[in-house]
Design an enzyme around this catalytic site. Structure first.
Site, short mmCIF file in Angstrom:
data_model
loop_
_atom_site.label_atom_id
_atom_site.label_comp_id
_atom_site.label_asym_id
_atom_site.label_seq_id
_atom_site.Cartn_x
_atom_site.Cartn_y
_atom_site.Cartn_z
N CYS A 32 0.81 -1.22 0.00
CA CYS A 32 0.00 0.00 0.00
C CYS A 32 0.84 1.27 0.00
CB CYS A 32 -0.93 -0.01 1.21
SG CYS A 32 -2.34 1.09 1.01
N ASP A 63 -6.03 -3.33 11.41
CA ASP A 63 -4.84 -2.50 11.50
C ASP A 63 -4.46 -2.21 12.95
OD1 ASP A 63 -2.71 -0.91 10.71
OD2 ASP A 63 -3.91 0.42 9.45
#
Length: 195
Positions: free
Chosen positions: A6, A122
């Site tokens: 990412c 996360d």
């Protein structure tokens, strides 16, 4: 092991991630040191073959803003990070894109609970690049879920063993400076994630 790289912003790093076997590539279209414009994301996404998922990452934007930016970027998936209500996902469902819900470990960890296709779990401080107690989520998320937060080529194996995720997501762990990716680290991460 499904692997998402990412926060990419350079052609070299997109090509490296694809060649090294990434399953998904994320472009940050929200406030971040890794932010790219929808136009830049579109140029980078054009380098990605159809079998690799291109993801536009958003945090806090309303569905109309997300829709416009995602369509301009030409991504095949939308990731909504943080406290987005179920209605935000419902409002984007008609686009036919893969929807990713990214949350901290204290959220509802059932993949699909918000009509999303993938769940990303996360760190408590997303984007900080800090390792956290990955074992705390072991056995809790259901369905197709990715572990994120503080992962690096050196610790991804340990994190996978601790949390047993379906996939992993990395951003700062393949950087040499904040927002600056490194091709060697991208290759090393993919290799370590799939021993």
């Amino acid at each position: 092991m499904y692997v998402k790289i990412c926060g990419l912003s350079e052609e070299e790093h997109v090509r490296t991630a694809v060649e090294a076997g990434a399953d998904a590539i994320g472009f940050v279209l929200t406030h971040s040191p890794r932010r790219v414009t929808p136009g830049r994301a579109a140029a980078l996404a054009a380098l990605v073959p159809p079998h690799v998922l291109t993801v536009g990452v958003f945090k806090g934007e309303d569905p109309d803003t997300v829709r416009a930016a995602a369509l301009a970027a030409g991504v095949r998936a939308i990731q909504l990070h943080g406290h987005h209500p179920h209605s935000d996902f419902t409002a984007l469902k008609d686009l036919g894109l893969t929807l990713v819900r990214a949350v901290a470990a204290d959220a509802d960890l059932r993949c699909g609970a918000y009509d999303e296709d993938l769940l990303l779990v996360d760190a408590p401080r997303a984007g900080a690049g800090e390792p956290w107690d990955w074992s705390a989520v072991r056995g809790r998320p259901t369905g197709r879920w990715l572990l994120a937060g503080g992962l690096t080529p050196d610790n991804v194996g340990e994190a996978v063993a601790a949390a047993a995720p379906w996939g992993v997501d990395v951003s700062s762990g393949v950087e040499v400076a904040r927002g600056v990716k490194d091709s060697a680290l991208i290759r090393a991460f993919l290799k370590s994630a799939r021993p």
